[in-house]
Motif scaffolding. Structure first.
Motif, PDB file in Angstrom:
ATOM      1  N   TYR A  36      11.277   6.518  -3.672  1.00 32.49           N
ATOM      2  CA  TYR A  36       9.848   6.749  -3.926  1.00 32.49           C
ATOM      3  C   TYR A  36       9.706   7.944  -4.864  1.00 32.49           C
ATOM      4  O   TYR A  36      10.344   8.982  -4.653  1.00 32.49           O
ATOM      5  CB  TYR A  36       9.136   7.032  -2.592  1.00 32.49           C
ATOM      6  CG  TYR A  36       7.678   7.370  -2.721  1.00 32.49           C
ATOM      7  CD1 TYR A  36       6.751   6.414  -3.165  1.00 32.49           C
ATOM      8  CD2 TYR A  36       7.212   8.629  -2.382  1.00 32.49           C
ATOM      9  CE1 TYR A  36       5.408   6.729  -3.262  1.00 32.49           C
ATOM     10  CE2 TYR A  36       5.863   8.948  -2.474  1.00 32.49           C
ATOM     11  CZ  TYR A  36       4.975   7.998  -2.920  1.00 32.49           C
ATOM     12  OH  TYR A  36       3.640   8.292  -3.035  1.00 32.49           O
TER      13      TYR A  36
ATOM     14  N   GLU B  40       8.263   9.045  -9.215  1.00 37.16           N
ATOM     15  CA  GLU B  40       8.340   8.546 -10.584  1.00 37.16           C
ATOM     16  C   GLU B  40       8.798   9.622 -11.558  1.00 37.16           C
ATOM     17  O   GLU B  40       8.250   9.803 -12.639  1.00 37.16           O
ATOM     18  CB  GLU B  40       6.988   7.941 -10.963  1.00 37.16           C
ATOM     19  CG  GLU B  40       6.769   6.659 -10.184  1.00 37.16           C
ATOM     20  CD  GLU B  40       5.339   6.159 -10.209  1.00 37.16           C
ATOM     21  OE1 GLU B  40       4.729   6.200 -11.286  1.00 37.16           O
ATOM     22  OE2 GLU B  40       4.833   5.742  -9.152  1.00 37.16           O
TER      23      GLU B  40
ATOM     24  N   ILE C 106       6.133   2.124  -5.717  1.00 43.45           N
ATOM     25  CA  ILE C 106       5.502   2.644  -6.932  1.00 43.45           C
ATOM     26  C   ILE C 106       3.999   2.807  -6.672  1.00 43.45           C
ATOM     27  O   ILE C 106       3.365   1.925  -6.086  1.00 43.45           O
ATOM     28  CB  ILE C 106       5.707   1.666  -8.116  1.00 43.45           C
ATOM     29  CG1 ILE C 106       7.216   1.434  -8.322  1.00 43.45           C
ATOM     30  CG2 ILE C 106       5.047   2.167  -9.383  1.00 43.45           C
ATOM     31  CD1 ILE C 106       7.548   0.239  -9.195  1.00 43.45           C
ATOM     32  N   LYS C 107       3.471   3.947  -7.131  1.00 44.09           N
ATOM     33  CA  LYS C 107       2.043   4.218  -6.864  1.00 44.09           C
ATOM     34  C   LYS C 107       1.120   3.269  -7.639  1.00 44.09           C
ATOM     35  O   LYS C 107       0.100   2.816  -7.136  1.00 44.09           O
ATOM     36  CB  LYS C 107       1.712   5.660  -7.243  1.00 44.09           C
ATOM     37  CG  LYS C 107       2.306   6.676  -6.280  1.00 44.09           C
ATOM     38  CD  LYS C 107       2.023   8.093  -6.759  1.00 44.09           C
ATOM     39  CE  LYS C 107       2.843   9.078  -5.942  1.00 44.09           C
ATOM     40  NZ  LYS C 107       2.880  10.394  -6.548  1.00 44.09           N
ATOM     41  N   GLY C 108       1.455   2.954  -8.882  1.00 41.40           N
ATOM     42  CA  GLY C 108       0.602   2.083  -9.698  1.00 41.40           C
ATOM     43  C   GLY C 108       1.172   0.683  -9.841  1.00 41.40           C
ATOM     44  O   GLY C 108       2.023   0.271  -9.034  1.00 41.40           O
TER      45      GLY C 108
ATOM     46  N   THR D 236       4.444  -2.292  -5.466  1.00 43.19           N
ATOM     47  CA  THR D 236       3.537  -1.599  -6.378  1.00 43.19           C
ATOM     48  C   THR D 236       2.213  -1.271  -5.681  1.00 43.19           C
ATOM     49  O   THR D 236       1.902  -1.793  -4.608  1.00 43.19           O
ATOM     50  CB  THR D 236       3.262  -2.462  -7.621  1.00 43.19           C
ATOM     51  OG1 THR D 236       2.801  -3.726  -7.174  1.00 43.19           O
ATOM     52  CG2 THR D 236       4.517  -2.645  -8.447  1.00 43.19           C
ATOM     53  N   ASN D 237       1.439  -0.392  -6.329  1.00 42.50           N
ATOM     54  CA  ASN D 237       0.121   0.021  -5.834  1.00 42.50           C
ATOM     55  C   ASN D 237       0.160   0.461  -4.368  1.00 42.50           C
ATOM     56  O   ASN D 237      -0.676   0.100  -3.554  1.00 42.50           O
ATOM     57  CB  ASN D 237      -0.889  -1.113  -5.994  1.00 42.50           C
ATOM     58  CG  ASN D 237      -1.115  -1.447  -7.447  1.00 42.50           C
ATOM     59  OD1 ASN D 237      -1.347  -0.537  -8.251  1.00 42.50           O
ATOM     60  ND2 ASN D 237      -1.014  -2.713  -7.804  1.00 42.50           N
ATOM     61  N   ASP D 238       1.165   1.249  -4.058  1.00 38.36           N
ATOM     62  CA  ASP D 238       1.307   1.666  -2.652  1.00 38.36           C
ATOM     63  C   ASP D 238       1.889   3.086  -2.607  1.00 38.36           C
ATOM     64  O   ASP D 238       2.327   3.628  -3.618  1.00 38.36           O
ATOM     65  CB  ASP D 238       2.229   0.673  -1.924  1.00 38.36           C
ATOM     66  CG  ASP D 238       1.878   0.555  -0.446  1.00 38.36           C
ATOM     67  OD1 ASP D 238       1.158   1.442   0.055  1.00 38.36           O
ATOM     68  OD2 ASP D 238       2.343  -0.410   0.198  1.00 38.36           O
ATOM     69  N   LYS D 239       1.898   3.652  -1.413  1.00 39.94           N
ATOM     70  CA  LYS D 239       2.443   5.014  -1.259  1.00 39.94           C
ATOM     71  C   LYS D 239       3.229   5.104   0.034  1.00 39.94           C
ATOM     72  O   LYS D 239       2.887   4.420   1.016  1.00 39.94           O
ATOM     73  CB  LYS D 239       1.302   6.042  -1.196  1.00 39.94           C
ATOM     74  CG  LYS D 239       0.691   6.353  -2.520  1.00 39.94           C
ATOM     75  CD  LYS D 239      -0.390   7.405  -2.362  1.00 39.94           C
ATOM     76  CE  LYS D 239      -1.029   7.702  -3.703  1.00 39.94           C
ATOM     77  NZ  LYS D 239      -2.143   8.634  -3.574  1.00 39.94           N
TER      78      LYS D 239
ATOM     79  N   THR E 215       4.237   2.333   4.584  1.00 46.15           N
ATOM     80  CA  THR E 215       3.459   2.613   3.363  1.00 46.15           C
ATOM     81  C   THR E 215       1.967   2.656   3.702  1.00 46.15           C
ATOM     82  O   THR E 215       1.551   2.282   4.806  1.00 46.15           O
ATOM     83  CB  THR E 215       3.710   1.550   2.279  1.00 46.15           C
ATOM     84  OG1 THR E 215       3.099   0.335   2.714  1.00 46.15           O
ATOM     85  CG2 THR E 215       5.190   1.338   2.020  1.00 46.15           C
ATOM     86  N   LEU E 216       1.221   3.098   2.690  1.00 38.77           N
ATOM     87  CA  LEU E 216      -0.240   3.185   2.877  1.00 38.77           C
ATOM     88  C   LEU E 216      -0.811   1.817   3.199  1.00 38.77           C
ATOM     89  O   LEU E 216      -1.756   1.682   3.989  1.00 38.77           O
ATOM     90  CB  LEU E 216      -0.870   3.747   1.591  1.00 38.77           C
ATOM     91  CG  LEU E 216      -2.318   4.144   1.631  1.00 38.77           C
ATOM     92  CD1 LEU E 216      -2.557   5.284   2.624  1.00 38.77           C
ATOM     93  CD2 LEU E 216      -2.808   4.573   0.251  1.00 38.77           C
TER      94      LEU E 216
ATOM     95  N   ASP F  29       7.593  14.002  -4.722  1.00 38.19           N
ATOM     96  CA  ASP F  29       6.318  13.791  -5.405  1.00 38.19           C
ATOM     97  C   ASP F  29       6.329  14.299  -6.832  1.00 38.19           C
ATOM     98  O   ASP F  29       5.788  13.661  -7.719  1.00 38.19           O
ATOM     99  CB  ASP F  29       5.199  14.475  -4.607  1.00 38.19           C
ATOM    100  CG  ASP F  29       4.915  13.733  -3.316  1.00 38.19           C
ATOM    101  OD1 ASP F  29       4.590  12.544  -3.401  1.00 38.19           O
ATOM    102  OD2 ASP F  29       5.070  14.322  -2.239  1.00 38.19           O
TER     103      ASP F  29
END
Lengths: 333, 585
Positions: A147, A149, A171-173, A202-205, A220-221, A235
Motif C-alpha cells: 500500500y 504510491e 491503490i487510492k485512485g 483500486t479506489n480504496d484505502k 480496506t475502507l 503514506d
C-alpha cells in the motif's frame, strides 16, 4: 578545522570525500545511523533479488575511510544541535564540537494517523536492515499486501514480482499515482503492474491490520478483507529533520538552504533529500530528491565547507529506469 | 553470521557486577555443555574504583587458552572500556549504556572510539535496570540479555543460571534479575532484529567448571591434606579460603599465621608429626620462605609449597601474571639445596599434579614447590576432572624392626631415602637440625660426612625419576620443529601449534609437569629428533631455557614473553612460522 557530517548516504559521503580532496588537514567525522557501510540505496531491491552481491551494494569500504582519514561513526543517532555552542548531541548524550556542520540526513517513509497504530505489523522497506530481514523471512512468504504510491513502492513491487510472490496492491485512485513527470508513464506503469499479475485493488484505502499467529488480516475502507503473510505500507516520505527541534534553523518540509547549500545558521549546511533548495527562478524552495541530486549537492556542500565557492544548479527532473525504460520523476512535493 | 565460539569481555569498575556477569555466563555455558575459560583482570589497589575486566571464551570444542581478541565488549564503565576496543575482532560488538544522564565529552565516550569495523550497540542499560529493580545494579544483567539476543544464544540457559545464582538472595532478587535480563533481550530484539546465531550441540552434557586454585585445594584435600598454614596474598589466597572452609570437615586444620615464614614453619612442624601439610603463596612469600625451605631440604621434611606466581620482583605486579619464579624455586636456597619443582598446565593438572606432588614429597622426604600462576590459579575452565578421593599412592617408608633397634634417621640407602618414623613412636629417638649432620641426625661438620649426606640428598632425585608423572609428546611426531614450555603457557602454545599446522607447519611439543627432576632420557630423545627447538616462557630471562640448555646442551630459539597478559596463540603461531621460514631457507 573539524567538519561533522550527519548522515552517511550518498550526499554525506560525497561531501566527506570532496572536503578531503580539497584539504587533507580538515578533520572529517561522518555519522551514519545504520550499522553498515554506506550503500547504494537505489539498488536494495536488486540486492533483495540477488541480482547484485555485497561488493556491488556498498559504494565505500573500511579502507576508503582509512585511506581518506575520515572518521566514520556508524549506528549512531544525533538527537540535537546547538548552533550557539557549535555542538551536536548523540542519542547517548555524547557532546561533540564542530567548526562546520553538514546535515545530510535524507528522508524516510512515514505512516499517517490511520496506519500509525498498526506500525508494529507493517514491514518497512527502506534500509539495508529491512532488506536483510526480508531475505530471512521471504522464503516463508507467499502473499504480500502493498500500500502506498511512492517510487520505492514501485521498486518493491518489481522486486516481489521477480521473487514470484503473490501480490495485492491497494491503490487510492483508479491508477497508482507515482510522482512521475508525464501521465503516459502512469499508464505504462499501470499496465506493467497488471501484466505482472499483481492484483490491484483500486479506489480504496488500507484502514486496519490484525495479526493472528504469523498471519495478517488487512481491512480496506471498502471493507475488503485480505489474508496475507506480510504487509508493506506507508503514506508518504519526508525529510528527516527532527534533530533541528529547538534550533532557529529555517525549515519548511525540509531544511531551507541557498544554492551554496548553506542553511540560515552560520557554518551549518544541508544537502540531499533533507534539504529544500532555493529556486532562483521560481523564487521558492523545492526538494530535489534522489541519488544523483544528493551526490551533486553533497559535492557542492563539501566544496563550500572546504573554502571554495560552488553553486548548485537546479535540475528540473530526475531520471531513473524501470525495466530499462527511462522515466522522469517530478520534484518532491 | 553463525558462531561456534565466542569471546565476550565485561569491563567496568567496582560495583558494576563484572565478576558476577562472567560467572553467570560461564556457569550457563558449562551447564549447557560448552567448554569455557574465564580470565579476570583487576587492579592491584584494594580500595578505590579500579578498573576490572572479565573475559569469557566459550566453544563447543575444548578451549585451551583465552585465544586472541574478543567478539564482544560490554562497557559498563565508558572511559575505562576505551582501551579494550583494540582487542575486538572485525565484525565484533560493543554494548554501551546510552542512558547516561549527564553529557559525555567526545574524548570520554566509548562510542566515539568504536571503529567502523565494529558494531556499537547503545542500549539504555541504566534505564532498563531501573525499570527492573528500581536501581542501577542490574545493568550487567540487562546487557547479558542484549548479548543473548545479539548472538542468538539460548535464553533458557541464562534464565536457569540467574535463578540458580540468585536463589539464595530470595525470590524478589531472582525476579528483578530475570526482568532485567528480559528487558535487555527485548530492547535489543526490537532495535536490532537482525542477530547472529550461536550453533551448539543441544545434547551436550553439563561440564564441571573449576579454577586452578580450586583444583589445587580439592586435589590436596582428596589426597590426605590435613594441615594448611598460610598468609593471604594475591593470587593464592583462594586456596586458603577453601581449605579453611573444607578442612575442618575432614578433621583437618587451616591456620592463618602472621607471615609466610611462620606459614612454612608451621607446615614443617605439622609434617614432622606425620601430617600431610601444605602452604600456598606467591613470589614475595616464597622469597620469605626460602630459608625454611632449606631446612626442609636439609632435615628432609616433606612439604608442599604452592607458589601461584604473579608479576615482577618484590611487590611487583600483584594482579598480573608472569612465570618469573622458576629460578628462585630451583635455586633459591643456600648451599646445594635440591627440591622438587613442578608446574601444572591446566586445572586438571592442578588437581592430579598436586596429588603427585604429595606422593613425591612424602616418599622422598623433600620439599616440593608447585608452580602455578595467576592466570592458571584464577582462571575458570571446564575440565573433566575425575576425583580421586582418599588418593594415596605413596607414603613415608617406615623402618623395619631390625632398623629400629639402632634407628638412624638419615640412614644411607641405595635410593637415598631413609626410613622414617614420626617422633613419639616406639624407638623413635632422634633429632633433626638444619646443621650438617650424620646418619643419626646429630650435628657433624666433617667434610666427608657432609659430602656423603649431600650425595644422599641428591641421590633421592635420581631415584625419583621412576615415580615422576610421564612426559607427553604432543603434535606431529615427524615434525622438525620441537617446542618446550612449562606451566600455564601450554594452552596458548598448543593452540599456536594448531594455527601453524593449519598454515602447513608441523610441530611437536614435549609436555612435562616436572621441571626438576626430569625424565632426562625422554627429553634427550625428543630434542635429538628436532632440527629446531623453540622454548616459550613468560619471563624476561628465559629461565626454563637456561635450565634446558645447561642440562641437555641444546641451542634453542628462546622466546621470552615478560607478559602481564595471557599468551597469544597467534603470536606463538607467528614465531613458529618465522622459525620454519629460517629452517626451510
Amino acid at each position: 578545522m573539524k567538519c561533522v557530517i550527519i548522515g552517511a548516504g550518498i550526499a554525506g559521503v560525497t561531501a566527506a570525500e570532496t572536503i578531503k580532496k580539497i584539504n587533507q588537514d580538515i578533520d572529517v567525522v561522518l555519522i551514519g545511523k545504520e550499522q553498515y557501510l554506506p550503500y547504494n540505496r537505489y539498488r536494495l531491491t536488486d540486492y533483495l533479488c540477488n541480482v547484485i552481491d555485497d561488493t556491488q551494494l556498498y559504494f565505500t569500504s573500511f579502507d576508503f575511510f582509512k585511506k581518506n582519514n575520515i572518521k566514520y561513526r556508524n549506528g549512531e543517532y544525533i538527537k540535537s544541535i546547538n548552533p550557539a555552542e557549535k555542538t551536536i548531541k548523540y542519542y547517548h548524550n555524547e557532546v561533540m564540537g564542530y567548526d562546520k556542520l553538514l546535515i545530510a540526513t535524507g528522508g524516510s517513509q512515514h505512516l499517517g494517523p490511520i496506519l500509525k497504530p498498526f506500525s508494529q505489523y507493517i514491514q518497512s522497506y527502506y534500509t539495508l536492515q529491512d532488506i536483510l530481514l526480508l531475505k530471512k523471512f521471504l522464503p516463508d512468504i507467499k502473499h504480500c499486501v502493498v500500500y502506498g504510491e511512492n517510487l520505492s513502492n514501485l521498486d518493491l513491487l518489481a522486486g516481489l514480482c521477480n521473487l514470484d510472490k503473490k501480490i495485492t496492491y491497494i491503490i487510492k485512485g483508479e491508477k497508482a499515482r507515482f510522482p512521475l513527470l508525464k501521465e503516459e508513464f502512469e499508464q505504462d506503469v499501470h499496465y506493467f503492474l497488471k501484466n505482472k499479475g499483481i492484483q490491484c485493488i483500486t479506489n480504496d484505502k488500507l484502514v486496519n491490520i490484525k495479526k493472528e499467529k504469523k498471519k495478517f488480516t488487512v481491512e480496506t475502507l471498502n471493507q475488503k478483507i485480505i489474508k496475507t503473510d506480510i504487509v508493506f505500507a506507508w503514506d508518504d516520505s519526508k525529510p528527516n529533520i527532527s534533530l533541528l527541534e529547538g534550533t532557529a534553523i529555517h525549515k519548511k518540509t525540509g531544511i531551507l538552504v541557498n544554492q551554496y547549500m548553506e542553511t540560515s545558521e552560520q557554518d551549518i549546511f544541508a544537502a540531499g533529500d533533507c534539504a529544500e533548495i532555493y529556486h532562483p527562478i521560481l523564487k521558492n524552495y523545492w526538494i530535489n530528491f534522489g541519488w544523483p541530486n544528493a551526490r551533486e549537492q553533497g559535492e557542492i556542500a563539501g566544496k563550500n565547507i572546504a573554502g571554495e565557492k560552488a553553486l548548485y544548479q537546479i535540475h528540473e527532473t530526475l531520471t531513473f529506469h524501470l525495466e530499462g525504460k527511462p522515466i522522469k520523476a517530478r520534484w518532491w512535493e | 553470521m553463525n558462531y561456534k565460539e565466542l569471546t565476550v569481555r565485561f569491563c567496568g569498575i567496582a560495583g558494576d557486577g563484572i565478576v558476577s556477569s562472567s560467572r553467570i555466563i560461564s556457569g550457563a555455558c558449562a551447564d549447557a555443555g560448552l567448554h569455557v575459560m574465564v580470565n579476570d583482570i583487576y587492579s592491584a589497589e584494594i580500595r578505590g574504583l579500579g578498573k576490572s575486566t572479565s573475559t569469557i571464551r566459550f566453544s563447543g570444542s575444548k578451549v585451551y587458552s583465552m585465544g586472541d581478541g574478543i567478539n564482544a565488549l560490554v562497557g559498563l564503565a565508558q572511559q575505562e572500556s576505551i582501551d579494550e576496543i583494540e582487542d575486538i575482532r572485525e565484525g565484533g560488538s560493543v554494548i554501551y549504556d546510552s542512558s547516561s544522564p549527564a553529557d559525555i565529552p567526545e574524548t570520554e565516550s566509548l562510542a566515539s572510539h568504536i571503529p567502523p569495523e565494529v558494531n556499537g550497540y547503545g542500549i539504555p542499560l541504566k534505564t532498563l535496570a531501573n525499570q527492573a529493580s528500581g536501581s542501577n545494579r542490574g545493568r550487567n544483567i540487562v546487557s547479558m540479555g542484549a548479548l543473548c539476543h545479539l548472538y542468538g544464544l539460548p535464553k533458557t540457559i541464562f534464565i536457569n543460571q540467574i535463578e540458580k545464582i540468585f536463589k539464595r538472595k530470595g525470590d524478589k532478587v531472582v525476579e528483578s534479575n530475570l526482568t532485567a535480563f528480559e528487558l535487555g533481550y527485548e530492547y535489543c530484539q526490537n532495535q536490532y532484529p537482525l542477530n547472529n546465531l550461536f550453533v551448539m550441540d543441544k545434547k551436550a552434557k553439563p561440564l564441571q567448571i573449576i579454577s586452578g586454585n580450586e583444583a589445587v585445594a580439592h586435589g590436596a584435600m582428596d589426597c590426605g591434606l590435613k594441615f594448611f598454614a598460610g598468609y593471604p596474598i594475591t593470587p593464592a589466597t583462594k586456596i586458603m579460603e577453601i581449605t579453611a572452609k573444607e578442612l575442618p570437615k575432614l578433621n583437618g586444620w587451616t591456620i592463618q599465621v602472621e607471615d609466610e615464614i611462620a606459614a612454612i614453619g608451621a607446615v614443617l612442624g605439622a609434617s614432622f608429626t606425620g601430617t600431610r601439610a601444605m602452604t600456598a603463596t606467591a613470589g614475595p612469600g616464597l622469597s620469605l620462605m626460602s630459608e625454611l625451605i632449606n631446612l626442609s631440604v636439609m632435615a628432609e621434611i616433606s612439604a608442599v609449597i604452592v607458589n601461584v606466581q604473579r608479576g615482577g620482583p618484590a611487590t611487583g605486579l600483584p594482579t598480573k601474571v608472569e612465570q618469573g619464579d622458576l629460578n628462585i624455586s630451583l635455586y633459591g636456597g643456600a648451599g646445594d639445596s635440591p627440591r622438587v619443582v613442578m608446574a601444572p598446565t591446566c586445572s586438571k593438572d592442578c588437581y592430579t599434579s598436586i596429588q603427585a606432588a604429595f606422593d613425591l614429597a612424602e616418599k622422598y622426604q623433600t620439599p616440593v614447590i608447585f608452580l602455578s600462576d595467576l592466570f592458571l590459579g584464577q582462571r575458570l575452565e571446564t575440565d573433566d576432572i575425575k576425583r580421586n578421593i582418599n588418593y594415596k599412592k605413596s607414603t613415608r617408608i617406615k623402618p623395619t624392626r631390625q632398623q629400629l633397634k639402632n634407628y638412624q634417621r638419615y640412614a644411607l640407602t641405595e635410593d637415598g631415602v631413609s626410613p622414617l618414623i614420626v617422633p613419639g613412636e616406639d624407638g623413635a629417638f632422634y633429632s633433626i637440625t638444619g646443621l650438617a649432620h650424620n646418619t643419626a641426625g646429630n650435628p657433624n661438620f666433617e667434610s666427608e660426612v657432609h659430602l656423603t649426606m649431600t650425595q644422599k640428598r641428591f641421590r633421592k632425585f635420581k631415584s625419583m625419576v621412576k615415580d615422576l608423572p610421564p612426559v607427553e609428546i604432543i603434535g606431529d611426531a615427524d615434525a622438525d620443529i620441537g617446542i618446550a614450555c612449562w606451566g600455564s603457557t601450554y594452552g596458548a602454545i598448543f593452540e599456536g601449534m594448531q594455527i601453524a599446522r593449519h598454515n602447513g607447519v608441523k610441530t611437536k611439543m614435549i609436555k612435562s609437569i616436572m621441571i626438576y627432576p626430569q625424565d632426562e632420557e625422554s627429553f634427550k630423545t625428543f630434542f635429538a629428533s628436532c632440527k629446531k627447538i623453540i622454548v616459550f616462557e613468560m619471563n624476561f630471562q628465559g629461565q626454563y631455557a637456561a635450565l634446558l640448555k645447561s642440562t641437555y646442551n641444546i641451542k634453542p630459539v628462546e622466546v621470552h614473553i615478560p607478559s602481564v597478559d595471557p599468551v597469544s596463540p597467534a603470536k606463538i603461531a607467528a614465531k613458529i612460522m618465522e622459525v620454519n621460514h629460517e629452517l626451510t631457507q
